[in-house]
Design an enzyme around this catalytic site. Sequence first.
Site, PDB file in Angstrom:
ATOM      1  CG  HIS A 288      -1.858   1.288   1.026  1.00 55.04           C
ATOM      2  ND1 HIS A 288      -1.679   2.274   1.561  1.00 55.04           N
ATOM      3  CD2 HIS A 288      -3.473   0.787   1.236  1.00 55.04           C
ATOM      4  CE1 HIS A 288      -2.639   3.117   1.780  1.00 55.04           C
ATOM      5  NE2 HIS A 288      -3.701   2.370   1.145  1.00 55.04           N
TER       6      HIS A 288
ATOM      7  CG  ASP B 253       0.456  -1.466   6.314  1.00 56.49           C
ATOM      8  OD1 ASP B 253      -0.806  -1.454   7.293  1.00 56.49           O
ATOM      9  OD2 ASP B 253       0.171  -1.198   4.591  1.00 56.49           O
TER      10      ASP B 253
ATOM     11  CD  GLN C 296      -7.196  -4.236   4.429  1.00 59.60           C
ATOM     12  OE1 GLN C 296      -7.459  -5.092   4.520  1.00 59.60           O
ATOM     13  NE2 GLN C 296      -6.482  -2.471   4.306  1.00 59.60           N
TER      14      GLN C 296
ATOM     15  CE  LYS D 144      -7.134   0.783   5.632  1.00 56.09           C
ATOM     16  NZ  LYS D 144      -8.262   0.443   5.069  1.00 56.09           N
TER      17      LYS D 144
ATOM     18  CB  CYS E 102      -4.043   3.102  -1.987  1.00 55.56           C
ATOM     19  SG  CYS E 102      -4.925   4.626  -1.339  1.00 55.56           S
TER      20      CYS E 102
END
Length: 440
Positions: free
Chosen positions: A128, A200, A203, A226, A369
Amino acid sequence: MTTPSRATTPPAVVPALLPTVGGDLQVPLVTGGTVRYANLDIAASAPALHSVAERVAAFLPYYSSVHRGAGHGSAVSTAAYETARQTVAGFVGARPDDVVQFARHTTDAFNLLASAVPGEVVTLDVEHHANLLPWRRGATRTVIAAASVAATLEAVAAELARTPAALLAVTGASNVTGEILPLADLVAIAHRHGARIAVDGAQLVPHHRVHLAALDIDYLAFSGHKLYAPYGTGVLVGRRDWLEAAPPYLAGGGAVRAVSLDDVTWAGAPTRHEAGTPNVVGAVALAAACEALAALPDAAQFRHETDLRDRLHEGLTALPGVRILRLWGRGEAELLGLATFTVDGIPAGLVSQYLSAEHGIGVRDGRFCAHPLLARLNGGATAVRASIGVGTTSDDVDRLLRALAELLRNGPSWSYGADSRPHPDPRPLPHWVGAPDRVS
């Protein structure tokens, strides 16, 4: 003699795992009437859990200044803010000396970390933009993910062996394909070559528990919006030394120990990087979301999302002309509950607008993105993403599949302009929104 047909077992009904705000929202259709909103855009921004909204409502009467006020509201706010830090640390299995640094979101967290990294950063091309662009303020190298997981790991190891780096920054799970990366292997590779690793988790964390100490991850970033806490906060959790040595991310009140007209003594982390009035409401919400997910029975979330993911993927695969985007082959990596797909001959924007306008289904279209990855998987063209979460039901997934089948069979029943939006669009906005001249 005729052979009796075999009875087919109807698909199991999968209810929501946790109630979310807006789970029973009625939305208008261009064809008239309303329908319950099927929110399949969870990977972009997840709705608040009921328990999160209730915690925020309970806190708001006490909302006051943090760390510096003498009133009772300030004492409550300060305690809530620092307790939220401890709750987040526990949720991700942080080490005792790790810093829990509140930020605005994952992008903000990685921009903060980028200001603290004392050397070169290596990333993958599947990231991303939040995990691609911040590192470009310094020296960075990109590894091209290979056609298999094993070959990708070999490529990462070869790059780190070729030239040492300070940090390997990778996604925990792709926001485009839903494929989960082998974090334990990547941690081992990074540490073997003298690099730290930043993950990251935007998600991954909302769907799978991540334990920093057990996996030996150095830094983890994720976003409240999220994680069913859409109140404007995110977090960076990780090792203290780089953050202690870095210049303050923002210069201002709250980040200092002492100030004179010609000198300043900065505080240590995390205060060092949290100048200004912090988003205590967001921190309270994020902690409440962490508590709610941690309280779920073992494997309940995994079973819920796996059932819906399989239903989604099998249904999409059965539709003619629908192609699911993947980086690696089937079985190479575990998948999150999302699917990014294309429909032959129909622009992604039209697909998503049709689903919303005629069926009350929310999905995302675009390049998510992650432009380099879409360039690899879809020639740079846009695609459609459907994603699920704890508030998703089997009815949501089935409605999507039925709507796509109808689109393939009959085409849209409404007219759509060059921008793929309904034309005309008679759906009213809530009165409190007002009437914007232009919606971008």
